[in-house]
Design an enzyme around this catalytic site. Structure first.
Site, PDB file in Angstrom:
ATOM      1  NE  ARG A 137     -53.846   9.600 -10.330  1.00 19.80           N
ATOM      2  CZ  ARG A 137     -52.799   8.846  -9.985  1.00 19.80           C
ATOM      3  NH1 ARG A 137     -51.810   9.387  -9.305  1.00 19.80           N
ATOM      4  NH2 ARG A 137     -52.742   7.570 -10.331  1.00 19.80           N
ATOM      5  CE1 TYR A 156     -51.819  -2.512  -4.773  1.00 18.44           C
ATOM      6  CE2 TYR A 156     -53.257  -4.096  -5.853  1.00 18.44           C
ATOM      7  CZ  TYR A 156     -52.442  -2.973  -5.914  1.00 18.44           C
ATOM      8  OH  TYR A 156     -52.253  -2.320  -7.106  1.00 18.44           O
ATOM      9  NE  ARG A 168     -56.929  12.387  -4.657  1.00 18.18           N
ATOM     10  CZ  ARG A 168     -55.888  12.668  -3.875  1.00 18.18           C
ATOM     11  NH1 ARG A 168     -56.009  13.572  -2.937  1.00 18.18           N
ATOM     12  NH2 ARG A 168     -54.742  12.050  -4.030  1.00 18.18           N
ATOM     13  NE  ARG A 183     -57.938   3.073 -11.334  1.00 14.81           N
ATOM     14  CZ  ARG A 183     -56.788   3.064 -10.682  1.00 14.81           C
ATOM     15  NH1 ARG A 183     -55.992   4.089 -10.753  1.00 14.81           N
ATOM     16  NH2 ARG A 183     -56.459   2.044  -9.932  1.00 14.81           N
ATOM     17  CG  ASP A 224     -58.405   1.716  -4.119  1.00 19.28           C
ATOM     18  OD1 ASP A 224     -58.023   2.248  -5.178  1.00 19.28           O
ATOM     19  OD2 ASP A 224     -57.811   0.758  -3.596  1.00 19.28           O
TER      20      ASP A 224
HETATM   21  O1  1CP Z   1     -63.153   5.620 -12.400  1.00 23.29           O
HETATM   22  C1  1CP Z   1     -62.767   4.723 -11.633  1.00 23.29           C
HETATM   23  O2  1CP Z   1     -62.525   3.579 -12.046  1.00 23.29           O
HETATM   24  C2  1CP Z   1     -62.655   5.146 -10.207  1.00 23.29           C
HETATM   25  C3  1CP Z   1     -62.745   4.139  -9.152  1.00 23.29           C
HETATM   26  C4  1CP Z   1     -61.484   3.298  -8.916  1.00 23.29           C
HETATM   27  C5  1CP Z   1     -61.333   1.940  -9.198  1.00 23.29           C
HETATM   28  C6  1CP Z   1     -62.298   1.054  -9.926  1.00 23.29           C
HETATM   29  C7  1CP Z   1     -60.295   3.712  -8.257  1.00 23.29           C
HETATM   30  C8  1CP Z   1     -59.998   5.062  -7.775  1.00 23.29           C
HETATM   31  N1  1CP Z   1     -59.480   2.630  -8.079  1.00 23.29           N
HETATM   32  C9  1CP Z   1     -60.085   1.546  -8.654  1.00 23.29           C
HETATM   33  C10 1CP Z   1     -59.614   0.182  -8.681  1.00 23.29           C
HETATM   34  C11 1CP Z   1     -58.205  -0.135  -8.347  1.00 23.29           C
HETATM   35  N2  1CP Z   1     -57.409   0.382  -7.372  1.00 23.29           N
HETATM   36  C12 1CP Z   1     -57.494  -1.161  -8.979  1.00 23.29           C
HETATM   37  C13 1CP Z   1     -58.087  -2.059 -10.031  1.00 23.29           C
HETATM   38  C14 1CP Z   1     -58.256  -1.385 -11.335  1.00 23.29           C
HETATM   39  C15 1CP Z   1     -57.113  -1.342 -12.259  1.00 23.29           C
HETATM   40  O3  1CP Z   1     -56.511  -2.413 -12.511  1.00 23.29           O
HETATM   41  O4  1CP Z   1     -56.826  -0.268 -12.805  1.00 23.29           O
HETATM   42  C16 1CP Z   1     -56.219  -1.228  -8.402  1.00 23.29           C
HETATM   43  C17 1CP Z   1     -55.107  -2.169  -8.774  1.00 23.29           C
HETATM   44  C18 1CP Z   1     -56.185  -0.249  -7.384  1.00 23.29           C
HETATM   45  C19 1CP Z   1     -55.047   0.018  -6.452  1.00 23.29           C
HETATM   46  C20 1CP Z   1     -54.691   1.456  -6.523  1.00 23.29           C
HETATM   47  N3  1CP Z   1     -55.375   2.423  -5.866  1.00 23.29           N
HETATM   48  C21 1CP Z   1     -53.708   2.075  -7.327  1.00 23.29           C
HETATM   49  C22 1CP Z   1     -52.764   1.329  -8.257  1.00 23.29           C
HETATM   50  C23 1CP Z   1     -51.302   1.588  -8.067  1.00 23.29           C
HETATM   51  C24 1CP Z   1     -50.611   0.803  -6.998  1.00 23.29           C
HETATM   52  O5  1CP Z   1     -49.932   1.455  -6.179  1.00 23.29           O
HETATM   53  O6  1CP Z   1     -50.646  -0.431  -7.021  1.00 23.29           O
HETATM   54  C25 1CP Z   1     -53.804   3.450  -7.115  1.00 23.29           C
HETATM   55  C26 1CP Z   1     -52.967   4.537  -7.730  1.00 23.29           C
HETATM   56  C27 1CP Z   1     -54.867   3.666  -6.186  1.00 23.29           C
HETATM   57  C28 1CP Z   1     -55.420   4.954  -5.696  1.00 23.29           C
HETATM   58  C29 1CP Z   1     -56.556   5.405  -6.524  1.00 23.29           C
HETATM   59  N4  1CP Z   1     -57.749   4.723  -6.624  1.00 23.29           N
HETATM   60  C30 1CP Z   1     -58.598   5.400  -7.457  1.00 23.29           C
HETATM   61  C31 1CP Z   1     -57.915   6.574  -7.918  1.00 23.29           C
HETATM   62  C32 1CP Z   1     -58.496   7.634  -8.831  1.00 23.29           C
HETATM   63  C33 1CP Z   1     -56.644   6.566  -7.319  1.00 23.29           C
HETATM   64  C34 1CP Z   1     -55.592   7.651  -7.454  1.00 23.29           C
HETATM   65  C35 1CP Z   1     -55.791   8.597  -6.327  1.00 23.29           C
HETATM   66  C36 1CP Z   1     -55.205   9.957  -6.586  1.00 23.29           C
HETATM   67  O7  1CP Z   1     -53.984  10.104  -6.586  1.00 23.29           O
HETATM   68  O8  1CP Z   1     -55.987  10.916  -6.765  1.00 23.29           O
END
Ligand code: 1CP
Length: 329
Positions: free
Chosen positions: A27, A144, A36, A23, A72
């Site tokens: 953020r 999911y 964003r 990550r 994602d």
């Molecule tokens: O630096 C990085 O790793 C950026 C790329 C990345 C990756 C590898 C993002 C961006 N998401 C992910 C993977 C991801 N997405 C996982 C697996 C990794 C982990 O276990 O941490 C999971 C479970 C998700 C699902 C997801 N997408 C969530 C989790 C919360 C939920 O509601 O279950 C969230 C918040 C997102 C949106 C998302 N994806 C990525 C970011 C930076 C965000 C937040 C978006 C924002 O608000 O700006």
């Protein structure tokens, strides 16, 4: 070109272990929040110039050894006809197993923006920095899909696994095939390393993990010509089984000390595993924890330094600097 992250995953001896942060593009970075504020998450992911910019932001500040492409785990599903929004996590209609089995093929043209992002990132990245492609593990993506988004306990997946193991296996087979095609596309575009994020696989008991997760993860990572990392946080009870996935490296979370995890995993590379909460403390605590982590791996070839899960959004930037400098010094 020798890229330390790639070398470490081949378990070549290195002067210091390479480092990246799960990550890292996200953020906790003010420049990410600023971007964003002007673009939605999906717009940022699907516009190569924006996704490449976000991917490069942490590298400019901290110079990690790998740049993880901004996308994602649910991104390829949109190219299989699944509608979703992000708020902040994925939100979609809950799917039955039968609906997952009936999903269309992955239309690679519809994820062409990921390939284009990889090209743009490679053009701007220091030579020695690796491009990290990724996908979600089939169990995690299925969770999911059947849940319709994030959830506390993911009971829809866990009950589906119990009710209908045969249909679950069939749904996982379909997702494993499309995941493998999606990862192969990223490798073709220039990813040096790929990681399978199986965030929810640890919710399953050992025997279900062995029966369903391992074949699906294995098929997802098959026949890719670059080092492959498998990461299932909260899956300490399955570490001795994970080698059957056939990955080159395994991510471990902070719950199991890295030396103990390594002996349970066997002769593979290991990634991790500082508790992300450590980065919320202070620089001297961070330095102490990094010393402890590096003492436990004792320069053994094949260690990739990372957190045990994603970086928290409230992490101060100076603490990231302290972490990176402690590993480098
Ligand atoms: O630096 C990085 O790793 C950026 C790329 C990345 C990756 C590898 C993002 C961006 N998401 C992910 C993977 C991801 N997405 C996982 C697996 C990794 C982990 O276990 O941490 C999971 C479970 C998700 C699902 C997801 N997408 C969530 C989790 C919360 C939920 O509601 O279950 C969230 C918040 C997102 C949106 C998302 N994806 C990525 C970011 C930076 C965000 C937040 C978006 C924002 O608000 O700006």
């Amino acid at each position: 070109m020798n890229r330390p992250l790639v070398e470490a995953l081949h378990r070549s001896p290195l002067y210091r272990p390479p480092l990246w942060i799960m990550r890292q593009a996200g953020r906790y970075l003010p420049e990410y929040r600023e971007l964003r504020g002007r673009h939605s998450f999906q717009e940022a992911v699907s516009t190569p110039e924006l996704a490449a910019e976000i991917t490069l932001q942490p590298i400019r500040r901290f110079g990690m050894d790998g740049a993880v492409i901004f996308a994602d785990i649910m991104t390829p599903l949109e190219a299989m006809g699944v509608d979703m929004t992000f708020d902040p996590g994925p939100r979609l209609r809950p799917h039955t197993l039968e609906e997952v089995i009936a999903l269309g093929e992955l239309d690679l043209d519809r994820v062409g923006f990921v390939a284009e992002t990889i090209h743009l990132v490679r053009d701007d990245l220091p030579e020695q920095t690796a491009v990290i492609g990724f996908a979600g593990g089939p169990v995690t993506v299925l969770a999911y899909l059947v849940e319709g988004g994030g959830s506390k306990d993911f009971l829809a997946l866990r009950s589906a696994v119990r009710r209908d193991p045969a249909a679950t296996a069939e749904a996982l087979e379909i997702l494993a095939r499309t995941t493998n095609e999606y990862l192969a596309m990223q490798v073709g575009a220039g990813a040096d390393v790929v990681q399978l994020f199986d965030t929810l696989a640890g919710l399953l008991d050992r025997s279900t993990f062995e029966r369903l997760t391992i074949p699906a993860a294995r098929a997802s990572l098959a026949d890719l010509e670059v080092p492959r990392i498998y990461f299932a946080p909260g899956a300490g009870h399955t570490l001795d089984l994970q080698a059957k996935i056939g990955a080159d490296g395994y991510g471990v979370d902070w719950r199991v000390p890295i030396d103990e995890a390594w002996s349970r995993l066997g002769d593979v590379a290991v990634q991790g595993n500082l508790d992300p909460a450590t980065l919320l403390t202070d620089p001297s605590t961070i330095r102490r924890e990094v010393r402890d982590l590096l003492a436990r791996t004792a320069g053994r070839p094949g260690h990739v330094v990372n957190l045990g899960h994603g970086i928290d959004r409230n992490t101060p930037l100076e603490h990231v600097t302290a972490f990176v400098e402690a590993v480098r010094s």
